[in-house]
Design a protein around this motif. Structure first.
Motif, PDB file in Angstrom:
ATOM      1  N   ARG A  71       0.851  -1.164   0.068  1.00  0.00           N
ATOM      2  CA  ARG A  71      -0.038   0.020   0.109  1.00  0.00           C
ATOM      3  C   ARG A  71       0.988   1.331  -0.061  1.00  0.00           C
ATOM      4  O   ARG A  71       0.597   2.096  -0.736  1.00  0.00           O
ATOM      5  CB  ARG A  71      -1.058  -0.044   1.215  1.00  0.00           C
ATOM      6  CG  ARG A  71      -1.746   1.439   1.473  1.00  0.00           C
ATOM      7  CD  ARG A  71      -2.749   1.237   2.621  1.00  0.00           C
ATOM      8  NE  ARG A  71      -3.380   2.297   2.838  1.00  0.00           N
ATOM      9  CZ  ARG A  71      -3.748   2.842   4.046  1.00  0.00           C
ATOM     10  NH1 ARG A  71      -3.522   2.157   4.947  1.00  0.00           N
ATOM     11  NH2 ARG A  71      -4.403   3.872   4.179  1.00  0.00           N
ATOM     12  N   ALA A  72       1.917   1.301   0.942  1.00  0.00           N
ATOM     13  CA  ALA A  72       2.671   2.445   0.702  1.00  0.00           C
ATOM     14  C   ALA A  72       3.583   2.476  -0.484  1.00  0.00           C
ATOM     15  O   ALA A  72       3.708   3.755  -0.931  1.00  0.00           O
ATOM     16  CB  ALA A  72       3.779   2.239   1.988  1.00  0.00           C
ATOM     17  N   LEU A  73       3.940   1.465  -1.180  1.00  0.00           N
ATOM     18  CA  LEU A  73       4.665   1.504  -2.427  1.00  0.00           C
ATOM     19  C   LEU A  73       3.506   2.200  -3.445  1.00  0.00           C
ATOM     20  O   LEU A  73       4.082   3.199  -4.355  1.00  0.00           O
ATOM     21  CB  LEU A  73       4.851   0.193  -3.057  1.00  0.00           C
ATOM     22  CG  LEU A  73       5.640   0.013  -4.127  1.00  0.00           C
ATOM     23  CD1 LEU A  73       6.970   0.906  -4.059  1.00  0.00           C
ATOM     24  CD2 LEU A  73       5.959  -1.423  -4.575  1.00  0.00           C
ATOM     25  N   GLN A  74       2.582   2.056  -3.477  1.00  0.00           N
ATOM     26  CA  GLN A  74       1.452   2.669  -4.448  1.00  0.00           C
ATOM     27  C   GLN A  74       1.381   4.258  -4.148  1.00  0.00           C
ATOM     28  O   GLN A  74       1.310   4.939  -5.073  1.00  0.00           O
ATOM     29  CB  GLN A  74       0.236   2.188  -4.209  1.00  0.00           C
ATOM     30  CG  GLN A  74      -0.191   0.783  -4.642  1.00  0.00           C
ATOM     31  CD  GLN A  74       0.268   0.437  -6.181  1.00  0.00           C
ATOM     32  OE1 GLN A  74       0.008   1.303  -6.949  1.00  0.00           O
ATOM     33  NE2 GLN A  74       0.971  -0.476  -6.473  1.00  0.00           N
ATOM     34  N   ILE A  75       1.555   4.504  -3.191  1.00  0.00           N
ATOM     35  CA  ILE A  75       1.554   6.041  -2.807  1.00  0.00           C
ATOM     36  C   ILE A  75       2.879   6.669  -3.285  1.00  0.00           C
ATOM     37  O   ILE A  75       2.860   7.666  -3.852  1.00  0.00           O
ATOM     38  CB  ILE A  75       1.603   6.366  -1.241  1.00  0.00           C
ATOM     39  CG1 ILE A  75      -0.097   6.068  -0.743  1.00  0.00           C
ATOM     40  CG2 ILE A  75       1.766   7.805  -0.807  1.00  0.00           C
ATOM     41  CD1 ILE A  75       0.032   5.993   0.653  1.00  0.00           C
ATOM     42  N   VAL A  76       4.087   6.168  -3.013  1.00  0.00           N
ATOM     43  CA  VAL A  76       5.330   6.401  -3.428  1.00  0.00           C
ATOM     44  C   VAL A  76       5.462   6.469  -4.951  1.00  0.00           C
ATOM     45  O   VAL A  76       5.828   7.538  -5.572  1.00  0.00           O
ATOM     46  CB  VAL A  76       6.562   5.690  -3.030  1.00  0.00           C
ATOM     47  CG1 VAL A  76       7.856   5.752  -3.561  1.00  0.00           C
ATOM     48  CG2 VAL A  76       6.552   5.461  -1.369  1.00  0.00           C
ATOM     49  N   ARG A  77       4.731   5.563  -5.715  1.00  0.00           N
ATOM     50  CA  ARG A  77       4.739   5.739  -7.109  1.00  0.00           C
ATOM     51  C   ARG A  77       3.865   6.580  -7.675  1.00  0.00           C
ATOM     52  O   ARG A  77       4.327   7.192  -8.621  1.00  0.00           O
ATOM     53  CB  ARG A  77       4.304   4.293  -7.591  1.00  0.00           C
ATOM     54  CG  ARG A  77       5.240   2.983  -7.395  1.00  0.00           C
ATOM     55  CD  ARG A  77       5.221   1.842  -8.042  1.00  0.00           C
ATOM     56  NE  ARG A  77       4.853   2.149  -9.529  1.00  0.00           N
ATOM     57  CZ  ARG A  77       4.637   0.914 -10.501  1.00  0.00           C
ATOM     58  NH1 ARG A  77       4.653  -0.399  -9.779  1.00  0.00           N
ATOM     59  NH2 ARG A  77       4.610   1.074 -11.739  1.00  0.00           N
ATOM     60  N   ARG A  78       2.931   6.915  -7.035  1.00  0.00           N
ATOM     61  CA  ARG A  78       1.947   8.125  -7.429  1.00  0.00           C
ATOM     62  C   ARG A  78       2.593   9.245  -7.067  1.00  0.00           C
ATOM     63  O   ARG A  78       2.527  10.508  -7.708  1.00  0.00           O
ATOM     64  CB  ARG A  78       0.791   8.020  -6.789  1.00  0.00           C
ATOM     65  CG  ARG A  78      -0.243   6.798  -7.099  1.00  0.00           C
ATOM     66  CD  ARG A  78      -1.758   7.186  -6.680  1.00  0.00           C
ATOM     67  NE  ARG A  78      -1.815   7.379  -5.267  1.00  0.00           N
ATOM     68  CZ  ARG A  78      -2.074   6.347  -4.381  1.00  0.00           C
ATOM     69  NH1 ARG A  78      -2.157   5.089  -4.793  1.00  0.00           N
ATOM     70  NH2 ARG A  78      -2.312   6.501  -3.136  1.00  0.00           N
ATOM     71  N   MET A  79       3.576   9.332  -6.094  1.00  0.00           N
ATOM     72  CA  MET A  79       4.401  10.702  -5.913  1.00  0.00           C
ATOM     73  C   MET A  79       5.253  11.412  -7.139  1.00  0.00           C
ATOM     74  O   MET A  79       5.291  12.664  -7.168  1.00  0.00           O
ATOM     75  CB  MET A  79       5.258  10.642  -4.589  1.00  0.00           C
ATOM     76  CG  MET A  79       4.571  10.430  -3.357  1.00  0.00           C
ATOM     77  SD  MET A  79       5.413  10.084  -1.961  1.00  0.00           S
ATOM     78  CE  MET A  79       6.514  11.365  -1.934  1.00  0.00           C
ATOM     79  N   ALA A  80       5.913  10.250  -7.597  1.00  0.00           N
ATOM     80  CA  ALA A  80       6.859  10.463  -8.599  1.00  0.00           C
ATOM     81  C   ALA A  80       6.658  11.682  -9.585  1.00  0.00           C
ATOM     82  O   ALA A  80       7.399  12.633  -9.972  1.00  0.00           O
ATOM     83  CB  ALA A  80       7.354   9.254  -9.486  1.00  0.00           C
ATOM     84  N   PRO A  81       5.513  11.651 -10.225  1.00  0.00           N
ATOM     85  CA  PRO A  81       4.893  12.651 -11.429  1.00  0.00           C
ATOM     86  C   PRO A  81       4.920  14.296 -10.771  1.00  0.00           C
ATOM     87  O   PRO A  81       4.984  15.182 -11.383  1.00  0.00           O
ATOM     88  CB  PRO A  81       3.819  12.306 -11.951  1.00  0.00           C
ATOM     89  CG  PRO A  81       3.529  11.025 -11.622  1.00  0.00           C
ATOM     90  CD  PRO A  81       4.324  10.803 -10.517  1.00  0.00           C
ATOM     91  N   HIS A  82       4.970  14.296  -9.259  1.00  0.00           N
ATOM     92  CA  HIS A  82       4.710  15.635  -8.786  1.00  0.00           C
ATOM     93  C   HIS A  82       6.257  16.178  -8.239  1.00  0.00           C
ATOM     94  O   HIS A  82       6.026  17.152  -7.426  1.00  0.00           O
ATOM     95  CB  HIS A  82       3.896  15.500  -7.315  1.00  0.00           C
ATOM     96  CG  HIS A  82       2.346  14.915  -7.941  1.00  0.00           C
ATOM     97  ND1 HIS A  82       1.446  15.842  -8.285  1.00  0.00           N
ATOM     98  CD2 HIS A  82       1.733  13.621  -7.788  1.00  0.00           C
ATOM     99  CE1 HIS A  82       0.471  14.928  -9.016  1.00  0.00           C
ATOM    100  NE2 HIS A  82       0.711  13.713  -8.414  1.00  0.00           N
TER     101      HIS A  82
END
Length: 368
Positions: A71-82
């Motif tokens: 679950r944490a990894l999904q958040i981290v991956r969504r952070m990258a474009p920002h």
């Protein structure tokens, strides 16, 4: 006019950068505790190096992400474009490398996805230590990927002596394990990817020069891409005048050259002043020769011993009986990787790795 000091590399991860990371986390997960993260990430930041700051930011992020890794990894991956890229975005692969070692396939797939936003080569080290065979298999797949950043990860991530990262002594001892990746990428359509082939070869060259030379001799030397990789991978062997390396970069073995002038001036200088080298060479051959002209400075260490550092001067085709004049100015100043100490510094002129002349200068510290 007062000259402002150059910004420190570690300041790429300052309080402002930590706030950017926190805001990216909020974009990916609105419930993320921005204030708590920034306070923790900025705590004790001042004395840390750039890599220590990256790891500190990754660990601070871990403190405010869900304990469930997928679950944490999904958040981290969504952070990258920002994030803006560079060292700021590298905090995300660093988090994967520090907190995802028990989830190998999931983490390696995430590093593949994150590397286009910065680079995942440093984060890969822990996984290589945990399961090298698995990572090598992934790297071979990455070398076939459509994305140039992912293909570059395959070669840069397998560098035995990646700067700022633990060394891979097992890979230095068995270079054939990285050969499939290098064979695939040395003719890659992207210059960005091709440039990444030379650094691992240069790393391997330290322990296995003949292995590197054998490999490069098999690659098509008429291709411009191969020539550039060869020059970069063999630069240290060329500086040393290695008889197999010189022909691979087009240099003439046993060059017929006479030195008519070599001066090192001034004889005495202080830190911050400029050293000037003046060289005049004359070809004594009846044909064009390809020569590599370098110079070496034997820097005085704090102990009083010296350390030799070779610098590029010129690589050129020298026509029959032609005379060549060269001049090089070098400011003697301290920087992060070299501190200068007073004493006599020997200077050598090298042609195709062979010392042709010597001079010296005395370095004095300015009086306080």
């Amino acid at each position: 006019m007062t000259t402002q000091p150059a910004p420190l590399l570690k300041d790429a991860l300052n309080a402002k950068a930590m706030a950017l990371i926190g805001h990216a986390a909020v974009q990916a997960e609105p419930s993320f505790n921005l204030r708590g993260f920034v306070a923790l990430a900025c705590r004790g930041l001042a004395p840390l190096s750039i890599m220590q700051r990256m790891n500190h930011a990754a660990d601070s992020l871990q403190a405010y992400l869900p304990s469930d890794y997928p679950r944490a990894l999904q958040i981290v991956r969504r952070m990258a474009p920002h994030l803006p890229g560079g060292f700021v975005a590298m905090v995300l692969p660093a988090w994967v490398g520090r907190h995802g070692l028990d989830h190998l396939p999931l983490s390696l797939e995430a590093l593949q996805a994150l590397t286009p936003y910065s680079t995942s080569e440093f984060a890969l080290r822990g996984f290589l230590a945990r399961d090298p065979d698995c990572v090598l298999a992934w790297a071979q797949r990455w070398a076939e990927d459509d994305n140039a950043h992912v293909r570059r990860l395959a070669s840069e991530g397998l560098r035995p002596r990646l700067p700022w990262a633990p060394r891979l002594s097992w890979l230095s001892a068995a270079p054939h394990r990285v050969q499939p990746v290098l064979e695939r990428l040395h003719a890659d359509p992207s210059a960005y990817v091709r440039r990444s082939v030379a650094p691992p070869l240069n790393d391997i060259r330290k322990a296995h020069p003949d292995w590197v030379l054998d490999l490069l001799e098999r690659w098509p030397r008429q291709q411009t891409e191969t020539q550039r990789i060869t020059r970069h991978a063999l630069r240290n062997l060329v500086k040393a005048g290695h008889p197999r390396a010189l022909p691979l970069v087009g240099a003439t073995l046993g060059a017929e050259v006479a030195l008519t002038r070599f001066s090192v001036a001034p004889a005495t200088l202080c830190l911050g002043q400029t050293l000037q080298l003046t060289v005049t060479l004359t070809s004594t051959a009846d044909h064009t020769q390809h020569v590599v002209v370098d110079y070496a400075i034997h820097y005085v260490k704090q102990s009083g011993e010296t350390r030799r550092k070779v610098f590029k001067l010129r690589t050129l085709a020298l026509p029959s009986r032609a005379e060549l004049s060269l001049r090089k100015n070098q400011t003697v100043t301290d920087f992060t990787t070299r501190i200068h100490y007073p004493g006599q510094h020997r200077v050598e002129l090298l042609v195709n790795g062979q010392v042709m002349a010597e001079g010296h200068f005395d370095l004095k510290r300015p009086r306080p």
